[in-house]
Design a protein around this motif. Structure first.
Motif, short mmCIF file in Angstrom:
data_model
loop_
_atom_site.label_atom_id
_atom_site.label_comp_id
_atom_site.label_asym_id
_atom_site.label_seq_id
_atom_site.Cartn_x
_atom_site.Cartn_y
_atom_site.Cartn_z
N ALA A 16 0.84 -1.20 0.00
CA ALA A 16 0.00 0.00 0.00
C ALA A 16 0.87 1.25 0.00
CB ALA A 16 -0.93 0.00 1.20
N ARG A 17 1.95 1.24 0.79
CA ARG A 17 2.87 2.37 0.83
C ARG A 17 3.40 2.69 -0.57
NH1 ARG A 17 8.05 0.43 2.95
NH2 ARG A 17 8.00 -0.37 0.82
N ASP A 18 3.82 1.66 -1.28
CA ASP A 18 4.37 1.86 -2.61
C ASP A 18 3.33 2.44 -3.57
OD1 ASP A 18 6.72 0.91 -1.58
OD2 ASP A 18 6.69 -0.98 -2.70
N ARG A 22 3.57 6.26 -5.07
CA ARG A 22 3.59 6.49 -6.51
C ARG A 22 2.44 7.39 -6.95
NH1 ARG A 22 4.63 1.71 -7.71
NH2 ARG A 22 2.53 0.86 -7.65
N ARG A 23 1.23 7.12 -6.48
CA ARG A 23 0.03 7.79 -6.99
C ARG A 23 -0.52 8.89 -6.10
NH1 ARG A 23 -3.91 3.09 -9.30
NH2 ARG A 23 -2.51 2.27 -10.89
N GLY A 24 -0.12 8.93 -4.85
CA GLY A 24 -0.67 9.91 -3.92
C GLY A 24 -1.98 9.43 -3.32
N LEU A 54 -5.18 3.17 6.48
CA LEU A 54 -4.10 2.46 5.80
C LEU A 54 -3.04 3.43 5.31
CD1 LEU A 54 -2.76 -0.07 4.71
CD2 LEU A 54 -4.29 0.04 2.72
N PHE A 55 -3.46 4.58 4.80
CA PHE A 55 -2.50 5.57 4.34
C PHE A 55 -1.60 6.00 5.51
CE2 PHE A 55 -0.70 9.57 3.14
CZ PHE A 55 -0.52 9.50 1.79
N GLU A 56 -2.22 6.22 6.67
CA GLU A 56 -1.43 6.62 7.83
C GLU A 56 -0.43 5.54 8.23
OE1 GLU A 56 -1.95 8.40 12.34
OE2 GLU A 56 -3.74 8.12 11.10
N LEU A 57 -0.85 4.29 8.21
CA LEU A 57 0.08 3.18 8.49
C LEU A 57 1.23 3.15 7.48
CD1 LEU A 57 -2.46 0.32 9.29
CD2 LEU A 57 -0.87 1.39 10.92
N ALA A 58 0.90 3.35 6.21
CA ALA A 58 1.90 3.34 5.15
C ALA A 58 2.88 4.51 5.32
CB ALA A 58 1.22 3.41 3.78
N MET A 59 2.35 5.68 5.65
CA MET A 59 3.20 6.85 5.85
C MET A 59 4.09 6.66 7.08
SD MET A 59 2.06 10.87 5.82
CE MET A 59 0.69 10.57 6.89
N ASP A 95 14.38 0.28 -6.42
CA ASP A 95 13.10 -0.36 -6.10
C ASP A 95 12.04 0.62 -5.60
OD1 ASP A 95 14.13 -2.87 -6.77
OD2 ASP A 95 14.92 -3.17 -4.74
N ALA A 96 12.43 1.85 -5.32
CA ALA A 96 11.46 2.84 -4.82
C ALA A 96 10.46 3.17 -5.93
CB ALA A 96 12.18 4.10 -4.37
N PRO A 97 9.18 3.29 -5.56
CA PRO A 97 8.17 3.60 -6.56
C PRO A 97 8.25 5.04 -7.09
CG PRO A 97 7.18 3.34 -4.39
CD PRO A 97 8.63 3.02 -4.26
N ALA A 98 8.95 5.92 -6.37
CA ALA A 98 9.13 7.31 -6.79
C ALA A 98 10.41 7.83 -6.15
CB ALA A 98 7.93 8.16 -6.36
N LYS A 99 10.99 8.83 -6.75
CA LYS A 99 12.18 9.45 -6.16
C LYS A 99 11.78 10.52 -5.15
CE LYS A 99 15.19 7.35 -8.83
NZ LYS A 99 15.84 6.18 -8.31
#
Length: 190
Positions: A16-18, A22-24, A54-59, A95-99
């Motif tokens: 989910a983090r990735d 990537r998409r915001g 879930l976003f908060e957990l990912a962040m 491997d990072a989805p975004a820089k």
């Protein structure tokens, strides 16, 4: 007796983090999350409660991982060398989805909507600034850099440079590695 989930929660948070990175937040729908996590809506809500949760957990995971990487660098190389190596490391993970930094992307995206997750992103950025401040204090105490500037000022400037570097790394035709080296070299002139 409740059934034990047949998934690895941490691995789902990583996925989910990735996706969010990537998409915001706005660019990621519940359907996107269900597809990436391979979960049905009921299972998703039972596991995470909501997209925001879930976003908060990912962040939180993103911020914790970044703080750990910096801490490991400092333990291995000392404060100044860690600060010098961190810019290159921040942009070189293939491997990072975004820089660009997930926290700064979140702050920019959600502040305009007065969304509480923007405040959470800001808190994580402030914690990271605190970690940089500690490293600058340690570098000053070790005599590796001068005492002409406050460690907090140095940390703010450094973090600003890093965030700019990470945005530049997203752009075509920009030599982000050269910019990372300039940031590292600049630390020897403090």
């Amino acid at each position: 007796m409740p059934r034990k989930p047949n998934f690895d929660r941490n691995e789902l948070i990583d996925r989910a983090r990735d996706l969010f990175w990537r998409r915001g937040w706005a660019g990621t729908s519940l359907k996107d999350l269900e597809a990436v996590l391979q979960m049905k809506p009921g299972s998703f809500y039972a596991a995470f409660g909501s997209k925001d949760a879930l976003f908060e957990l990912a962040m939180d995971k993103y911020a914790k991982d970044g703080a750990e990487r910096l801490k490991e660098l400092a333990q291995k190389y000392g404060p100044l060398k860690a600060l010098q190596r961190f810019p290159e490391m921040a942009i070189s993970n293939a491997d990072a989805p975004a820089k660009a930094c997930m926290l700064s992307k979140t702050l920019l995206e959600l502040t305009a909507h007065n969304h509480p997750l923007a405040d959470k992103a800001n808190l994580h950025l402030l914690k990271m600034e605190g970690q940089f401040t500690e490293l600058f204090q340690q570098a000053q105490s070790a005599g590796e850099i001068g005492r002409d500037h406050s460690p907090k000022s140095l940390a703010r400037r450094y973090q600003s440079d890093l965030l700019g570097l990470r945005v530049s790394a997203e752009r075509d035709g920009v030599d982000a590695k050269a910019i990372a080296q300039e940031i590292a070299d600049g630390l020897t002139r403090i």
